[in-house]
Design a protein around this motif. Sequence first.
Motif, short mmCIF file in Angstrom:
data_model
loop_
_atom_site.label_atom_id
_atom_site.label_comp_id
_atom_site.label_asym_id
_atom_site.label_seq_id
_atom_site.Cartn_x
_atom_site.Cartn_y
_atom_site.Cartn_z
N UNK A 1 23.91 -7.40 10.82
CA UNK A 1 22.50 -7.14 10.61
C UNK A 1 22.01 -6.15 11.66
N UNK A 2 20.85 -5.58 11.41
CA UNK A 2 20.35 -4.51 12.26
C UNK A 2 19.98 -5.02 13.65
N UNK A 3 20.10 -4.15 14.63
CA UNK A 3 19.68 -4.46 15.99
C UNK A 3 18.18 -4.77 15.99
N UNK A 4 17.78 -5.93 16.49
CA UNK A 4 16.35 -6.28 16.50
C UNK A 4 15.48 -5.25 17.20
N UNK A 5 16.04 -4.50 18.12
CA UNK A 5 15.26 -3.49 18.84
C UNK A 5 14.83 -2.35 17.94
N UNK A 6 15.49 -2.21 16.78
CA UNK A 6 15.14 -1.13 15.86
C UNK A 6 14.12 -1.58 14.83
N UNK A 7 13.76 -2.84 14.85
CA UNK A 7 12.79 -3.35 13.88
C UNK A 7 11.37 -3.08 14.37
N UNK A 8 10.49 -2.73 13.44
CA UNK A 8 9.08 -2.57 13.77
C UNK A 8 8.26 -3.50 12.89
N UNK A 9 7.06 -3.83 13.32
CA UNK A 9 6.21 -4.77 12.61
C UNK A 9 5.82 -4.20 11.25
N UNK A 10 5.93 -5.05 10.23
CA UNK A 10 5.58 -4.62 8.87
C UNK A 10 4.12 -4.19 8.81
N UNK A 11 3.87 -3.01 8.26
CA UNK A 11 2.50 -2.51 8.22
C UNK A 11 2.20 -1.65 7.01
N UNK A 12 3.16 -1.56 6.07
CA UNK A 12 2.96 -0.72 4.90
C UNK A 12 3.16 -1.54 3.62
N UNK A 13 2.38 -1.22 2.62
CA UNK A 13 2.40 -1.97 1.36
C UNK A 13 3.33 -1.29 0.35
N UNK A 14 3.98 -2.11 -0.47
CA UNK A 14 4.70 -1.59 -1.62
C UNK A 14 3.90 -1.96 -2.87
N UNK A 15 3.35 -0.96 -3.50
CA UNK A 15 2.56 -1.19 -4.71
C UNK A 15 3.48 -1.48 -5.89
N UNK A 16 3.11 -2.47 -6.68
CA UNK A 16 3.90 -2.84 -7.85
C UNK A 16 3.13 -2.68 -9.15
N UNK A 17 1.81 -2.50 -9.07
CA UNK A 17 0.91 -2.43 -10.23
C UNK A 17 0.84 -3.75 -10.99
N UNK A 18 1.34 -4.84 -10.37
CA UNK A 18 1.18 -6.18 -10.92
C UNK A 18 0.00 -6.83 -10.18
N UNK A 19 -1.12 -7.08 -10.85
CA UNK A 19 -2.32 -7.55 -10.15
C UNK A 19 -2.11 -8.80 -9.33
N UNK A 20 -1.34 -9.77 -9.83
CA UNK A 20 -1.16 -11.02 -9.09
C UNK A 20 -0.37 -10.81 -7.81
N UNK A 21 0.34 -9.70 -7.72
CA UNK A 21 1.05 -9.37 -6.48
C UNK A 21 0.19 -8.46 -5.61
N UNK A 22 -0.24 -7.35 -6.16
CA UNK A 22 -0.96 -6.36 -5.36
C UNK A 22 -2.26 -6.90 -4.79
N UNK A 23 -3.00 -7.71 -5.56
CA UNK A 23 -4.28 -8.21 -5.08
C UNK A 23 -4.11 -9.49 -4.28
N UNK A 24 -3.40 -10.46 -4.82
CA UNK A 24 -3.43 -11.81 -4.27
C UNK A 24 -2.27 -12.15 -3.35
#
Length: 453
Positions: A127-150
């Motif tokens: 698995x990747x070196x933890x030092x290379x991980x950054x905090x999640x801050x970007x969204x992946x749009x799916x165009x499924x309302x129950x995912x994107x909104x809620x």
Amino acid sequence: MSQLLLSYSKILEIVGDLVKVYVPEPDSNTTGSIGFGDLAIIENPLDPSQLPALAQVIEMDRDKISLQVFSGTKGLSTQASIRFLGHSMQVAFSTNILGRAFSGVGVPIDAGPDLKEEPHIEIDGPTVNPARRVLASRMIRTDVPMIDIFNTLVESQKIPIFSVAGEPYNQLLAQIGAHADADIIVFGGIGLIFDDYYFFKKAFEDAGVLAKTVMYVHLGSDPTVEALLVPDMALAVAERFAVDEGKRVLVLLTDMTAYADALKEVGVAMEHVPSNRGYIGDLYSQLARRYEKACDYKGAGSVTILSVTTMPGDDVTHPVPDNTGYITEGQFYLHDGVLDPFGSLSRLKQHVIGKVTREDHGQIMNTMVRFYASAQDAQQKQAMSFELTEYDHRLLRFGDLFRRRFMDINVTIPLEKALDLCWKTLAECFEAEELLMKQDLVDKYFPVASQRS
């Protein structure tokens, strides 16, 4: 002489698809070594016309090595010879694999050209070196309302779809893959029937995303061991696209319960002591090793994992969903053909809601769920023949609109339009003062002319 150049023919036993061979421990005159996960070639001298079989080291006990034969041991003799290749399973990696479909051993199954001359990478890296991980801050749009909104999907998230057999989870997964705003889609299918494979391929093709998709498919008729390789192949390729090419990669896996069942089958053949309900004792570790490949890399791309985990008997305490829940960051709960707003949860959504999405996102999400919960209460009152108030009737109308406009998995709508539809739905059923929301947001987004009849 190199140990990897030697041929071994002292087969101790053949059980199922497993072959146990005697390999003398290396001495000072022997170079090279055999490692866990290494590949081997098995040749049958009794039938020269039979193609050599590919196998993988799955257990090492001093001078006894157990091999899992990919094509099965049917017709294999104890007089067969075994030669170790000195490396683990590899898979082709280059931009030429995009738009292609491969089997569980990395062989093309789409009638396209062979890729033997392309660069190859090993699939069992750390698995990747933890030092290379950054905090999640970007969204992946799916165009499924129950995912994107809620329950917003966030880059680097690892999240399963909990469901049961017969539910349209593959349809939902294909829809997400067709509309997700990722750079690369890596699909891994485990235990699929051919119709499922064809459905996914056609869905990606019709949506125009096949050119940025690579598929690894294990069919139900394929050897069990190939089911164990599919997630590793998909994740190794995804990781390389993210790190080397800086791509935002979405990995779609279905079904991880089939993967766990394959682990159990191999464990039984190796006479390992079973754990809960017959599954292997290190099920948690095996699942975590795959899911932890999800990562947002510092200075590079990201890997996001969305998997299907079926729950036998709709039992969330079953070992596979139970262990998965401790590893992943929430779940999407699919039942009765809809995504349940109460059973679903995204633990990373707070990193993007209202920050990279519209300012009213958080407020509208909470308000819609609050009114839908009240609509469920009103529906119970109606079912029990209680007298309903005028407000109860408005709640019932809202609940019906919510299910049709947002919960139906066939609904596809961009986030901003979905947020506007939320305001429109609220205006059709309630007055502005009944929303109990921040007044500045109500003034800005609530339709001026109420559409409630």
